[in-house]
Design an enzyme around this catalytic site. Structure first.
Site, PDB file in Angstrom:
ATOM      1  N   SER A   1      -2.665  -3.338   0.486  1.00 44.31           N
ATOM      2  CA  SER A   1      -2.556  -2.300   1.499  1.00 44.31           C
ATOM      3  C   SER A   1      -1.102  -1.848   1.640  1.00 44.31           C
ATOM      4  CB  SER A   1      -3.150  -2.830   2.811  1.00 44.31           C
ATOM      5  OG  SER A   1      -3.261  -1.831   3.785  1.00 44.31           O
TER       6      SER A   1
ATOM      7  N   HIS B   1      -5.886   0.873  -0.752  1.00 35.69           N
ATOM      8  CA  HIS B   1      -7.034   1.466  -0.061  1.00 35.69           C
ATOM      9  C   HIS B   1      -6.532   2.493   0.942  1.00 35.69           C
ATOM     10  CE1 HIS B   1      -7.074  -1.850   3.328  1.00 35.69           C
ATOM     11  NE2 HIS B   1      -5.928  -1.227   3.255  1.00 35.69           N
TER      12      HIS B   1
END
Length: 193
Positions: free
Chosen positions: A98, A123
Site C-alpha cells: 500500500s 492497491h
C-alpha cells in the site's frame, strides 16, 4: 515491550553508546518500519531534513518494511523525499504494501531495490466514512481525488500507463521482488552486497 539494541563505540573521549537506529542514521540510513501514521511520518520527515542539512550531496537510504497506512502521513514523507536535494535510495526489506509500496517506488530512479524474498503490494486507497449523505459524498469525492493522485504518481515512477495502473490497483495486487522490478516499482533485486 520492544528492546532496541545499543551500539558502543570507542572515541577519543572514551566510550559512546547509541541506540542502533541513531547509529545507522549517522550512516544516512532511515528505517521506515510498521504502519505509516502521523507520528512515524513526522519522525521520518525530520530525519530526511536533518540528513539534507548535514550534506545535501550524499544519498539517503530508506529501508522499508511496512504494511502501509495513512495516505496523508505517507504523502508527507513522499513530498519531502521529492523536495529535498539528496537522492533517496529505497530498499524493501520484508514487505512494502500500500503506502509502503508507494514510498518504495518514490525513491530516486535507478536507486530503488528489494531483497529477494520481499513482497510488494499495490492497491487503491481505502476509505470509510459514516455520517450524513452529503458528507459521505464529499468524502467519496476526496478519496477519488486521492486515488487519481496516487495512480498518477505511480504511473510516473513505474513508467506504466495510467490505465494499467488503474486496472492493477483496483484490487490488492501482490508481487514478488522480481515482479516488482518488472513492473517498475524497483530497479533491482539485491542478492549480495
Amino acid at each position: 515491550m520492544s528492546v532496541i539494541p545499543m551500539v558502543v563505540e570507542q572515541t577519543s573521549r572514551g566510550e559512546r553508546s547509541y541506540d542502533i537506529y541513531s547509529r545507522l542514521l549517522k550512516e544516512r540510513v532511515i528505517f521506515l518500519s510498521g504502519e505509516v501514521e502521523d507520528r512515524m511520518a513526522n519522525l521520518i520527515v525530520a530525519q530526511l531534513l536533518f540528513l539534507e542539512s548535514e550534506d545535501p550531496t550524499k544519498d539517503i537510504n530508506i529501508y522499508i518494511n511496512s504494511p502501509g497506512g495513512s495516505v496523508t502521513a505517507g504523502m508527507a514523507i513522499y513530498d519531502t523525499m521529492q523536495f529535498i536535494k539528496p537522492d533517496i535510495r529505497t530498499l524493501c526489506i520484508g514487505q512494502a504494501c500500500s503506502m509502503g509500496a508507494f514510498l518504495l517506488a518514490g525513491g530516486t530512479a535507478g536507486k530503488r531495490a528489494a531483497l529477494p524474498n520481499a513482497r510488494v503490494m499495490i492497491h487503491q486507497p481505502l476509505g470509510g466514512f459514516r455520517g450524513q449523505a452529503s458528507d459521505i459524498q464529499i468524502h467519496a469525492q476526496e478519496i477519488l481525488k486521492i486515488k487519481h493522485t496516487l495512480n498518477d504518481r505511480l504511473a510516473f515512477h513505474t513508467g506504466q500507463g495510467i490505465e494499467r495502473i488503474e486496472k492493477d490497483t483496483d484490487r490488492d495486487n501482490f508481487m514478488s521482488a522480481e515482479e516488482a522490478q518488472a513492473y517498475g516499482l524497483v530497479d533491482e533485486v539485491l542478492v549480495k552486497r
